[in-house]
Design a protein around this motif. Structure first.
Motif, PDB file in Angstrom:
ATOM      1  N   THR A 289       0.843  -1.208   0.000  1.00 26.23           N
ATOM      2  CA  THR A 289       0.000   0.000   0.000  1.00 26.23           C
ATOM      3  C   THR A 289       0.875   1.255   0.000  1.00 26.23           C
ATOM      4  OG1 THR A 289      -1.474  -1.257   1.400  1.00 26.23           O
ATOM      5  CG2 THR A 289      -2.010   1.054   1.104  1.00 26.23           C
ATOM      6  N   THR A 290       0.500   2.191  -0.827  1.00 26.55           N
ATOM      7  CA  THR A 290       1.302   3.418  -0.922  1.00 26.55           C
ATOM      8  C   THR A 290       0.864   4.418   0.142  1.00 26.55           C
ATOM      9  OG1 THR A 290      -0.238   4.432  -2.447  1.00 26.55           O
ATOM     10  CG2 THR A 290       1.548   3.159  -3.426  1.00 26.55           C
ATOM     11  N   GLN A 291       1.702   5.409   0.340  1.00 25.23           N
ATOM     12  CA  GLN A 291       1.387   6.468   1.317  1.00 25.23           C
ATOM     13  C   GLN A 291       0.094   7.192   0.914  1.00 25.23           C
ATOM     14  OE1 GLN A 291       3.317   5.825   3.864  1.00 25.23           O
ATOM     15  NE2 GLN A 291       4.724   7.552   3.990  1.00 25.23           N
ATOM     16  N   ALA A 292      -0.050   7.406  -0.404  1.00 20.11           N
ATOM     17  CA  ALA A 292      -1.233   8.143  -0.877  1.00 20.11           C
ATOM     18  C   ALA A 292      -2.496   7.341  -0.600  1.00 20.11           C
ATOM     19  CB  ALA A 292      -1.103   8.418  -2.371  1.00 20.11           C
ATOM     20  N   GLU A 293      -2.419   6.019  -0.804  1.00 22.40           N
ATOM     21  CA  GLU A 293      -3.598   5.174  -0.554  1.00 22.40           C
ATOM     22  C   GLU A 293      -3.954   5.191   0.931  1.00 22.40           C
ATOM     23  OE1 GLU A 293      -2.825   2.036  -4.200  1.00 22.40           O
ATOM     24  OE2 GLU A 293      -2.089   1.564  -2.203  1.00 22.40           O
ATOM     25  N   VAL A 294      -2.946   5.154   1.770  1.00 23.42           N
ATOM     26  CA  VAL A 294      -3.198   5.192   3.212  1.00 23.42           C
ATOM     27  C   VAL A 294      -3.863   6.514   3.567  1.00 23.42           C
ATOM     28  CG1 VAL A 294      -2.084   5.325   5.478  1.00 23.42           C
ATOM     29  CG2 VAL A 294      -1.327   3.625   3.829  1.00 23.42           C
ATOM     30  N   TYR A 295      -3.333   7.594   3.001  1.00 22.63           N
ATOM     31  CA  TYR A 295      -3.862   8.910   3.360  1.00 22.63           C
ATOM     32  C   TYR A 295      -5.299   9.083   2.873  1.00 22.63           C
ATOM     33  CZ  TYR A 295      -4.499  13.835   4.006  1.00 22.63           C
ATOM     34  OH  TYR A 295      -5.008  15.038   4.402  1.00 22.63           O
ATOM     35  N   SER A 296      -5.583   8.531   1.671  1.00 21.24           N
ATOM     36  CA  SER A 296      -6.939   8.725   1.137  1.00 21.24           C
ATOM     37  C   SER A 296      -7.997   8.170   2.076  1.00 21.24           C
ATOM     38  CB  SER A 296      -7.054   8.088  -0.243  1.00 21.24           C
ATOM     39  OG  SER A 296      -7.053   6.690  -0.105  1.00 21.24           O
ATOM     40  N   ASP A 297      -7.623   7.172   2.878  1.00 18.90           N
ATOM     41  CA  ASP A 297      -8.597   6.601   3.808  1.00 18.90           C
ATOM     42  C   ASP A 297      -8.814   7.449   5.050  1.00 18.90           C
ATOM     43  OD1 ASP A 297      -9.875   3.915   3.242  1.00 18.90           O
ATOM     44  OD2 ASP A 297      -7.875   3.667   2.442  1.00 18.90           O
ATOM     45  N   ILE A 298      -7.940   8.416   5.286  1.00 15.04           N
ATOM     46  CA  ILE A 298      -8.116   9.209   6.511  1.00 15.04           C
ATOM     47  C   ILE A 298      -8.346  10.691   6.205  1.00 15.04           C
ATOM     48  CG2 ILE A 298      -6.639   7.672   7.866  1.00 15.04           C
ATOM     49  CD1 ILE A 298      -4.556   9.994   7.746  1.00 15.04           C
ATOM     50  N   GLN A 299      -8.454  10.970   4.908  1.00 12.65           N
ATOM     51  CA  GLN A 299      -8.510  12.372   4.484  1.00 12.65           C
ATOM     52  C   GLN A 299      -9.664  13.148   5.131  1.00 12.65           C
ATOM     53  OE1 GLN A 299      -8.379  12.609   0.266  1.00 12.65           O
ATOM     54  NE2 GLN A 299      -7.257  14.530   0.307  1.00 12.65           N
ATOM     55  N   SER A 300     -10.829  12.482   5.230  1.00 13.66           N
ATOM     56  CA  SER A 300     -11.978  13.228   5.742  1.00 13.66           C
ATOM     57  C   SER A 300     -11.856  13.516   7.240  1.00 13.66           C
ATOM     58  CB  SER A 300     -13.276  12.499   5.422  1.00 13.66           C
ATOM     59  OG  SER A 300     -13.089  11.128   5.542  1.00 13.66           O
ATOM     60  N   PHE A 301     -11.014  12.734   7.942  1.00 12.14           N
ATOM     61  CA  PHE A 301     -10.711  13.054   9.339  1.00 12.14           C
ATOM     62  C   PHE A 301     -10.110  14.456   9.403  1.00 12.14           C
ATOM     63  CE2 PHE A 301     -10.859   8.603  10.635  1.00 12.14           C
ATOM     64  CZ  PHE A 301     -11.227   8.705  11.959  1.00 12.14           C
ATOM     65  N   ILE A 302      -9.186  14.675   8.503  1.00  9.83           N
ATOM     66  CA  ILE A 302      -8.452  15.935   8.487  1.00  9.83           C
ATOM     67  C   ILE A 302      -9.401  17.086   8.207  1.00  9.83           C
ATOM     68  CG2 ILE A 302      -6.536  17.168   7.368  1.00  9.83           C
ATOM     69  CD1 ILE A 302      -5.824  14.520   8.903  1.00  9.83           C
ATOM     70  N   ARG A 303     -10.276  16.825   7.243  1.00 12.13           N
ATOM     71  CA  ARG A 303     -11.240  17.841   6.847  1.00 12.13           C
ATOM     72  C   ARG A 303     -12.095  18.280   8.035  1.00 12.13           C
ATOM     73  NH1 ARG A 303     -12.964  18.273   1.690  1.00 12.13           N
ATOM     74  NH2 ARG A 303     -14.953  19.285   1.318  1.00 12.13           N
ATOM     75  N   SER A 304     -12.451  17.309   8.877  1.00  7.98           N
ATOM     76  CA  SER A 304     -13.363  17.637   9.971  1.00  7.98           C
ATOM     77  C   SER A 304     -12.698  18.514  11.031  1.00  7.98           C
ATOM     78  CB  SER A 304     -13.945  16.358  10.580  1.00  7.98           C
ATOM     79  OG  SER A 304     -12.938  15.625  11.185  1.00  7.98           O
ATOM     80  N   VAL A 305     -11.365  18.576  11.031  1.00  8.34           N
ATOM     81  CA  VAL A 305     -10.683  19.462  11.985  1.00  8.34           C
ATOM     82  C   VAL A 305     -11.112  20.901  11.718  1.00  8.34           C
ATOM     83  CG1 VAL A 305      -8.442  20.278  12.794  1.00  8.34           C
ATOM     84  CG2 VAL A 305      -8.713  17.915  12.119  1.00  8.34           C
ATOM     85  N   LEU A 306     -11.266  21.224  10.433  1.00  8.04           N
ATOM     86  CA  LEU A 306     -11.660  22.592  10.070  1.00  8.04           C
ATOM     87  C   LEU A 306     -13.137  22.841  10.357  1.00  8.04           C
ATOM     88  CD1 LEU A 306      -9.629  22.669   6.824  1.00  8.04           C
ATOM     89  CD2 LEU A 306      -9.309  24.283   8.661  1.00  8.04           C
ATOM     90  N   ASP A 307     -13.882  21.772  10.626  1.00  8.47           N
ATOM     91  CA  ASP A 307     -15.290  21.928  10.992  1.00  8.47           C
ATOM     92  C   ASP A 307     -15.471  21.984  12.499  1.00  8.47           C
ATOM     93  OD1 ASP A 307     -15.733  21.772   8.339  1.00  8.47           O
ATOM     94  OD2 ASP A 307     -16.404  19.700   8.333  1.00  8.47           O
ATOM     95  N   GLY A 308     -14.378  22.047  13.226  1.00  8.08           N
ATOM     96  CA  GLY A 308     -14.459  22.198  14.673  1.00  8.08           C
ATOM     97  C   GLY A 308     -14.354  20.895  15.453  1.00  8.08           C
ATOM     98  N   TYR A 309     -13.864  19.864  14.814  1.00  9.56           N
ATOM     99  CA  TYR A 309     -13.692  18.605  15.541  1.00  9.56           C
ATOM    100  C   TYR A 309     -12.247  18.466  16.012  1.00  9.56           C
ATOM    101  CZ  TYR A 309     -18.189  16.906  13.858  1.00  9.56           C
ATOM    102  OH  TYR A 309     -19.507  16.752  13.606  1.00  9.56           O
ATOM    103  N   ASN A 310     -12.067  17.706  17.067  1.00 11.09           N
ATOM    104  CA  ASN A 310     -10.713  17.364  17.478  1.00 11.09           C
ATOM    105  C   ASN A 310     -10.381  16.000  16.896  1.00 11.09           C
ATOM    106  OD1 ASN A 310     -10.417  19.656  18.928  1.00 11.09           O
ATOM    107  ND2 ASN A 310     -10.990  18.748  20.890  1.00 11.09           N
TER     108      ASN A 310
END
Ligand code: ATP
Length: 758
Positions: A289-310
């Motif tokens: 598995t590549t780094q990009a594939e790993v990241y694609s699975d957690i990308q929306s976690f990151i997005r939610s930080v900007l929505d006020g989530y920890n």
């Protein structure tokens, strides 16, 4: 005879005369002889003189001749020379003349050739021109003929048109008269219509009320989605298998099977079925598995930080299992191999930039390490690390370590510079297992404070990227003294982390945050509405079997997903039920929404007629929406949905469907929200323009259906309020105080929005 006598006499006279003449002549001769003698003497004298003179002259002549001869010779020599020069000149001139003659001849021949060619061309062109001239003459003749015929046709048409215009003018007069009569009738109709509108306005009031409630329903719906996420698990455990490092001879793997969510490992000391053990995780990444594939699975976690989530992302595993690789990337990482940290930062800034027109984000970075249960600031540059205290309650701006350096950042490169400083400061200890073995936990914290530029509200989100210290067992590290102490601290804090995550996944009433500095530091970002992701890194090498097994057991424990466990299936059943409930609610809402749309359209057209009749227009739903301050995350998702729809050619539905297909925890979380918002914000406005006419014609039908729609809306509202009232104990923000049990999480009314940075 006489004559003879005369003649004799004459002859005698002549003889006398002749005698006298003869005597004179003789005298003269004697005289002359004398004279001749004198003259002869004189002549002799004179001839002598002359001869003398002649002799002199001859001498002189001789002299002169000599001189002349000499002068002549000189002259001849000069002339000969001159002649020679001239001859030479003449010969060179002759040569020149010859050459010039030749070149002239060549030029002449060339010019003659050219002249011949030009002449031929000229002749050809003149022929062509003549030909063209002939053609043009013919054409002019043709055109003259056709223009004559066209002229005639135009004249005919003009006559016809004049007749038509006259006819139309007369019909226009008639139309004008009929228009006047129609206008009169329309005025009458308008009055009747205005009265109808007044009546409709009265009917619309309860509908407006229903529309207002509809937004509340949507908000509840969003909350339910969050609740479902919580039930699905705000704690995710991903397992990643490190590939064999190049140069390793012993390449026997203990991993027997890798599935999407499960993994089977084989005990090398056992055989058959007994040797196999399977583990289940939210996701299993194979060694390829590549780094990009790993990241694609957690990308929306990151997005939610900007929505006020920890959000907390950990990498757990034994030394050398790839924790740093996953979180940061290898040494000298490229754009393909950079880890989660860099990718997350890039995304954060990208999203923050895309929202800058409506949200002003401030981003701050802290980086600390926990070494031997002491928190140290990794961003100090003066080389004197101080011990830092952790606040566990009412932390200002969500900062658990307020004394640690907090640097404002404007771009990923700012953060990368800080990370470089932090990584240099990080304590690195050498063990027998791995030269680069990190004996401390490093925590990179990105604090985000967003201010809504329209409504002025603020929110706070925190992203913690944690590279944990190696989890190997103390005995295996072959360490003593300080290293042993380090290892004991690491093991203690890791097991405390495991306990906390386990307690959270079990919805335990007590979460033991206080057992380690690590859990204290991350307290606000573990549990509650915070999202936690743990990468469990394993080394599939046969020699690491026991370490790998204990890592997997730890991960299995924290994930709370046990194979065949009753609780797990019960959870999923409840999740399924809730999902069904939500989808039925969504259906009901969309049915109601259709009715609202139709009625709003009707109201819009009615409103425009009322306006024409100078009757005050009532506030539209759209105005209500604009004036009503929505929660921050709603607003963000709304803007993002719209933005996304712009990027995707306006098809929000498509995006939602596509994301739904990729499924998984995060996708449904956010797409659920965006679909809500597309329902709420896009639908009311979209069809208004195009369907106004049809809605007018259908106005009567709609008004007949109105009471039906209101009844339906009331039914939906009742259904929702019933769902709300079925909720049991309220779920509080503080995860420690949160009541256990899945059912409690079903609460709609008591869920709190993401904590804002107040
Ligand atoms: N997925 C992977 N693909 C290629 N190489 C990897 C992968 N994961 C780890 N590695 C390599 O394995 C080695 C050890 O990885 P890494 O340093 O990330 O382990 P670690 O768990 O962070 O160790 P430590 O606990 O000492 O920090 C490195 O050389 C790294 O580049």
């Amino acid at each position: 005879m006489k004559e003879q006598e005369d003649k004799n006499l004459e002859i005698s006279a002549l003889k006398q005369e002749l005698e006298t003449t003869k005597r004179t002549y003789e005298v003269q001769c004697s005289q002359l002889e004398t004279q001749a003698k004198d003259a002869k003497a004189e002549l002799t004298q004179k001839s002598q003189e002359y001869e003398q003179r002649l002799e002199e002259l001859r001498n002189k002549v001789e002299e002169i001749r000599e001189e002349e001869k000499k002068a002549d010779e000189k002259e001849i020599i000069r002339l000969m020379k001159e002649q020679e020069d001239k001859n030479l000149e003449i010969s060179s001139l002759k040569q020149d003349l010859e050459a010039t003659k030749k070149t002239n001849e060549v030029q002449c021949s060339q010019l003659e050739g050219e002249a011949k060619g030009a002449k031929a061309e000229l002749e050809q062109k003149s022929q062509e021109y003549e030909h063209q001239l002939e053609e043009l003459r013919n054409k002019v003749k043709e055109l003259e003929v056709s223009s004559d015929s066209k002229d005639q046709k135009w004249n005919m048409k003009m006559n016809q048109m004049q007749t038509v215009i006259k006819f139309q003018f007369s019909s226009l007069q008639k139309l004008k008269l009929s228009w006047e009569s129609i206008k009169h009738n329309v005025m009458k109709e308008q009055t009747v219509y205005a009265e109808d509108c007044d009546r409709l306005g009265v009917y619309l009031k309860p509908l407006l009320h229903a529309a207002e409630n509809y937004h509340a329903v949507l908000a509840e719906n969003r909350k339910m989605f969050n609740e479902i996420q919580e039930l699905k698990g705000n704690i995710r455990v991903f397992c990643r298998i490190r590939p064999f490092l190049s140069g390793k001879k012993d390449k026997q793997s203990i991993v027997e099977l890798i599935g999407e969510n499960d993994l089977v490992v084989a005990n090398p000391s056992k055989e058959g079925k007994d040797a196999l053990r399977s583990f289940k995780f939210n996701k299993v990444f194979g060694s390829a598995t590549t780094q990009a594939e790993v990241y694609s699975d957690i990308q929306s976690f990151i997005r939610s930080v900007l929505d006020g989530y920890n959000v907390c992302i950990f990498a757990y595993g034994q030394t050398g299992s790839g924790k740093t690789y996953t979180m940061t990337g290898p040494n000298g990482a490229t754009s393909e191999t950079i880890g989660v940290n860099y990718r997350a930062l890039n995304d954060l800034f990208k999203i923050a930039t895309s929202r800058e027109s409506f949200i002003d984000y401030e981003i701050g970075v802290q980086m600390v390490e926990i070494y031997n249960e002491q928190v140290r600031d990794l961003l100090i540059t003066d080389g004197s690390p101080k011990r830092l205290g952790i606040l566990t309650r009412s932390q200002p701006k969500g900062l658990a370590v307020p004394d640690a350096s907090l640097f404002p950042v404007k771009s990923p490169s700012d953060v990368i510079k800080l990370m470089d400083i932090g990584l240099k400061n990080r304590a690195i200890g050498a063990t027998a297992m791995n030269e680069r073995s990190s004996r401390s936990h490093s925590v990179l914290s990105i604090h985000i404070c967003g201010k809504d530029l329209k409504i002025g509200s603020t929110m706070v989100g925190n992203l913690h990227l944690v590279d944990l210290a190696g989890s190997e067992r103390v005995d295996r590290s072959e360490v003593i003294g300080d290293r042993l102490k380090e290892a004991q601290h690491i093991n203690k804090s890791l097991s405390a982390l495991g306990d906390v995550i386990f307690a959270l996944s079990q919805k335990s009433p007590h979460v033991p945050y206080r057992n380690s500095k690590l859990t204290q530091l991350l307290q606000t970002s573990l549990g509650g509405q915070a999202k936690t992701l743990m990468f469990v890194q394993i080394n599939s090498d046969i020699s690491s079997y026991s370490e790998t097994l204990s890592t997997l057991k730890f991960a299995e424990r924290v994930s709370g997903v046990e194979l065949g466990a009753a609780r797990s299936s019960k959870e999923s059943k409840e999740v399924r039920e809730l999902m069904e409930q939500v989808s039925s609610l969504k259906n009901a809402i969309s049915a109601k929404e259709e009715e609202i749309q139709r009625l709003q359209l009707l109201k819009g057209s009615v409103g425009s007629i009322v306006w024409r009749n100078q009757i005050p227009r009532s506030r539209s739903i759209k105005h209500y929406e604009a004036d009503n301050q929505q929660p921050m995350d709603d607003h963000i998702h709304q803007s993002e949905s719209l933005h996304q729809s712009e990027l995707n050619g306006g098809n929000i539905g498509k995006k939602v469907a596509a994301n739904a297909e990729t499924s998984g925890f995060t996708d449904s979380d956010f797409d659920g929200k965006s679909s809500d918002l597309s329902d709420s914000s896009v639908a009311p406005g979209t069809e208004t323009d195009g369907s106004e006419n049809s809605s007018l014609t259908e106005g009567k039908k709609s008004s007949d259906k109105r009471s039906k729609a209101i009844r339906k809306t009331v039914q939906v509202m009742r259904k929702l309020s019933r769902t709300s009232s079925t909720a049991t104990t309220p779920v509080k923000d503080d995860p420690v105080k949160k009541s256990p049990g899945i059912k409690k999480s079903v609460s709609i009314g008591n869920l709190k929005p993401p904590k804002l940075w107040k």
